[in-house]
Design a protein around this motif. Structure first.
Motif, short mmCIF file in Angstrom:
data_model
loop_
_atom_site.label_atom_id
_atom_site.label_comp_id
_atom_site.label_asym_id
_atom_site.label_seq_id
_atom_site.Cartn_x
_atom_site.Cartn_y
_atom_site.Cartn_z
N LYS A 14 -39.36 28.43 -6.02
CA LYS A 14 -39.06 27.07 -6.46
C LYS A 14 -37.57 26.96 -6.68
O LYS A 14 -36.96 25.93 -6.39
CB LYS A 14 -39.79 26.76 -7.78
N TYR A 15 -36.99 28.01 -7.23
CA TYR A 15 -35.55 28.02 -7.45
C TYR A 15 -35.10 29.46 -7.65
O TYR A 15 -35.91 30.32 -7.98
CB TYR A 15 -35.20 27.19 -8.70
N SER A 16 -33.82 29.70 -7.44
CA SER A 16 -33.30 31.04 -7.71
C SER A 16 -31.93 30.92 -8.36
O SER A 16 -31.22 29.92 -8.16
CB SER A 16 -33.21 31.85 -6.42
N ILE A 62 -39.15 25.80 -15.07
CA ILE A 62 -39.39 25.42 -13.68
C ILE A 62 -40.65 26.10 -13.15
O ILE A 62 -41.49 25.48 -12.51
CB ILE A 62 -38.17 25.79 -12.80
N ARG A 70 -45.48 21.42 -9.89
CA ARG A 70 -46.21 22.36 -9.04
C ARG A 70 -45.65 23.74 -9.34
O ARG A 70 -44.49 24.02 -9.08
CB ARG A 70 -45.98 22.02 -7.59
N ARG A 72 -31.49 17.18 -15.49
CA ARG A 72 -31.62 15.82 -15.00
C ARG A 72 -32.31 15.75 -13.67
O ARG A 72 -32.95 14.76 -13.32
CB ARG A 72 -30.23 15.18 -14.89
N THR A 73 -32.14 16.81 -12.89
CA THR A 73 -32.63 16.73 -11.52
C THR A 73 -34.09 17.14 -11.41
O THR A 73 -34.69 16.99 -10.37
CB THR A 73 -31.83 17.68 -10.62
N TYR A 74 -34.66 17.70 -12.45
CA TYR A 74 -36.01 18.23 -12.33
C TYR A 74 -36.90 17.63 -13.40
O TYR A 74 -36.83 18.02 -14.55
CB TYR A 74 -35.97 19.76 -12.43
N ASP A 108 -47.41 17.47 -6.82
CA ASP A 108 -46.26 17.58 -5.92
C ASP A 108 -46.30 16.42 -4.92
O ASP A 108 -47.14 16.39 -4.03
CB ASP A 108 -46.35 18.92 -5.17
N PRO A 109 -45.40 15.45 -5.09
CA PRO A 109 -45.46 14.28 -4.20
C PRO A 109 -45.30 14.64 -2.73
O PRO A 109 -45.81 13.95 -1.86
CB PRO A 109 -44.30 13.39 -4.67
#
Lengths: 172, 538
Positions: B123-125, B144, B149, B178-180, B301-302
């Motif tokens: 999802k992120y690193s 996160i 999801r 803000r972004t998540y 998850d859209p």
């Protein structure tokens, strides 16, 4: 599902966190999911924490819809909008190096002037011209150079902004 | 305080009890600091299994699973485990040691660009550049991983950052990103639309996926199905959302699913997919589920909605919230005839097997095993024919069914079962694998022994990579290529080498006594079942 039957272009504007690797995350998403990138430009904004990226992409409706969702899902992406043609301004920079003899030089400069392009380097056998405009204008200019030998051409891909103040995204 | 101390402190703040991993120089500062903590460390025998074990723990606790490995080969070995968690949407935080920051990019010993390598599976690193960022990064990583999801997050920490001195440690109370911001609550207008369709529908059905389990919404979904008498089918990852014998449950869909479950889904006039991806194994022909029916797709998850099939009513949000919203709506949903039809299918469209009496019949064996298992037992299925038989014949009572339906990684069951067992050592945990998948994780018998993790293991042995052999049987007319498992170890000797109880079942004759003895007590047992090498799941 038939993909690629109604291909259309879309210009996306992204505001992203200026983290290391953010461009590769976005470019990687496009390549691994098989989305097209016609052009991509990136540059830091007035606030150095953020980068603005303009991507020109193409696909059918379903793919374009997926592209927006997948891009929006990336955690570095703060804002995503479509820059629609009527409501936005696009600009691209092109630098063109043409081989010209002394006799041809004035003709090429005259064409450049018509397009409000600038001559930024000159040698006895070449001219370098800088031109800014939308993609149609740049392509029209390149067509006008038909008959001359273009030695090198560099295009930046488009950058764009929406018109007016209605759709500005403010970040704290 | 060192960066490494801060990393451990962050894990304590998150309530982490177990870290699965494998040390190496680049993660040694962390493993040195963790000695002063109450967090248990489990030395897994290969890094991939660290992620699988963390996945097993995460799936039964609902908390983030944690693994910590070294740089270079340690990090690259864990990738398959991370990719498995990503495909199955399991929350993990994976910490990797990294070479000294100043040497990054110079190809020094055990350097690998792990954040680059896992980009498409996380999802992120994060690559930590400054030790002062450790608290914020860990807080974000856990948030996160376990929100929206769910999925794995990787934190790469260079050794000099682990050794750097931090002046002040303050773990953030809240995440400010803000972004998540995942959408949790369903849109009220969309919910009303679904309710309207439900009251009109003559043949409604719910297809539950793994997302229902991930949002801990089983009870809500069962109550909803019961209240409005809406039949439920599930995907492979959704097995266990409904107890197998729940009157409103009609089994697993998909190319390996129940014929009557597929028929029920195809004949419905209102299909509510919840927490399911509409992936190829569950729905091989997406047009079948949109033709002549209203399709509602509920997912947190859209990007999943509309990816494989365009729904009539998209509904973004968390399953638990959305089903609770449905429960508050008053409406009448009448379709008794439909239920009678489905019950008829269930009675007449069962599978017919012709088991070979010279071997153990895996179908009947799994059915008997699950009957004898504890109410709340955890059953972990591996990948291969064993997985399909497990999906089709295991009876979920009030326990869990774990498997990797998304990535299909062989060797998942034993490490995942170990993770599940550590969550509650009194709970019965059984791993069921084939002789191929067993050999992909058999090194973990040592881990089970070292840390006293009494998982019960069943190996369905046929001396073949059965699933591929079956595929070659149908597709290449029995031209078998690279599926013969000759050379496999004698499992009795192997068990004895690991000081583990061994049992063998050759036919169904002594099945009941063997199962009873196998399940008795809280100790590790390896039960080998000899099955017909030519048996087919289809």
């Amino acid at each position: 599902m038939q993909k690629g039957c109604h291909m259309q272009k879309k210009v996306l504007q992204l505001l992203v966190d200026n983290t290391s690797g953010v461009l590769s995350r976005i470019a990687g998403l496009f390549s691994r999911r098989g989305y097209n990138i016609d052009s991509i430009t990136a540059g830091v904004t007035a606030d150095p924490r953020f980068t603005r990226i303009t991507i020109v992409t193409s696909g059918d409706d379903e793919i374009l819809d997926q592209i927006e969702k997948q891009v929006a899902k990336l955690i570095d992406v703060r804002d995503l909008k479509e820059l629609r043609p009527g409501e936005s301004v696009y600009r691209e920079l092109a630098m063109i190096k043409v081989r010209v003899s002394m006799a041809q030089r004035q003709d090429v400069i005259a064409v450049a002037n018509l397009f409000r392009a600038n001559v930024i380097d000159v040698t006895p056998e070449s001219l370098m011209i800088e031109l800014t405009g939308d993609q149609d204008k740049i392509e029209a200019f390149i067509r006008m150079l038909d008959g001359y030998e273009i030695l090198e051409l560099a295009r930046t891909g488009i950058a764009g902004l929406g018109r007016g103040i209605e759709n500005v995204t403010y970040l704290e | 305080m060192l960066g490494a101390d801060a990393m451990v402190k962050c894990l304590e703040e998150e309530g982490v009890k177990y870290v699965f991993g494998y040390p190496g120089v680049a993660i040694c500062p962390f493993y040195n600091s963790i000695l002063d903590s109450d967090i248990h460390t489990i030395l897994i025998r290969t890094e991939q299994n660290a992620a699988h074990a963390a996945s097993g723990l995460a799936r039964v606790t609902g908390q983030v699973g944690v693994c910590a490995v070294t740089s270079g080969p340690g990090a690259t070995n864990v990738i398959t485990g991370i990719a498995t968690a990503f495909a199955d949407s399991i929350p993990l935080v994976c910490i990797t040691g990294q070479v000294n920051s100043e040497l990054l990019g110079s190809d020094v010993f055990q350097e690998a660009d792990i954040t680059g390598a896992v980009e498409s599976f996380v999802k992120y690193s994060y690559l930590v550049r400054n030790a002062d960022e450790i608290p914020r990064i860990f807080k974000e990583a856990f948030y996160i991983a376990n929100s929206g999801r769910k999925g794995p997050v990787l934190i790469d920490v260079p050794i000099d950052i682990q050794n750097a001195v931090i002046n002040r440690f303050k773990y953030p109370e809240e995440v400010t990103m803000r972004t998540y911001k995942p959408t949790v609550k369903g849109h009220a207008v969309q919910i009303k639309k679904v309710v309207k369709e439900l009251s009109k529908a003559k043949r409604p059905i719910i297809c539950a996926g793994g997302g229902v389990l991930l949002s801990d919404a089983e009870q809500e979904l069962r109550a909803f199905a019961q209240k409005h008498r809406v039949p439920v089918v599930s995907t492979m990852m959704g097995i266990g959302v409904m107890p197998t014998r729940h009157p409103m449950y009609y089994g697993m869909v998909g190319n390996n699913g129940n014929p009557y479950a597929n028929r029920a889904m195809n004949e419905s006039d209102l299909l509510i997919m919840v927490g399911a991806r509409v992936a190829d194994r569950a729905v091989s022909q997406p047009d079948l589920i949109t033709e002549n029916k209203v399709l509602v797709h509920i997912d947190v998850d859209p990007a999943e909605i509309g990816k494989n099939v365009g729904p009539t009513i998209p509904l973004v949000g968390d399953a638990k919230h959305i089903i609770a919203d449905f429960m508050e709506e008053e409406f009448v949903c009448e379709h008794e005839e439909w239920i009678q039809t489905l019950n008829g299918y269930r009675e007449t469209m069962g599978r017919i097997r012709k088991p070979n009496p010279d071997f153990v019949d895996p179908a009947e064996f799994i059915r008997m095993l699950s009957e004898a298992m504890a109410e709340n037992a955890v059953y972990v299925a591996d990948v291969g024919q064993n997985q399909i038989w497990s999906c089709n014949y295991h009876i979920v009572k009030d326990g869990r069914f774990l498997t990797t339906g998304g990535m299909g990684t062989m060797g998942y069951s034993i490490p995942a079962a170990m993770g599940a067992k550590l969550a509650d050592k009194n709970r019965q945990v059984v791993a069921v694998c084939g002789d191929g998948s067993f050999q992909m994780s058999m090194m973990e018998l040592a881990t089970m022994r070292q840390f006293d993790i009494p998982v019960k293991i069943i190996v369905l042995k046929n001396n073949y990579l059965g699933m591929v052999r079956e595929y070659q049987h149908y597709t290449y007319k029995d031209n078998y290529s690279v599926v013969d498992l000759s050379g496999s170890p004698d499992l009795e000797k192997l068990s004895s080498a690991y000081d583990m109880k061994f049992m063998r079942l050759c036919t169904m004759e002594r099945a009941q006594e063997t199962i009873d003895e196998f399940l008795m007590g809280n100790e590790s047992v390896l039960l080998e079942c000899l099955i017909d090498p030519m048996d087919l799941v289809k």
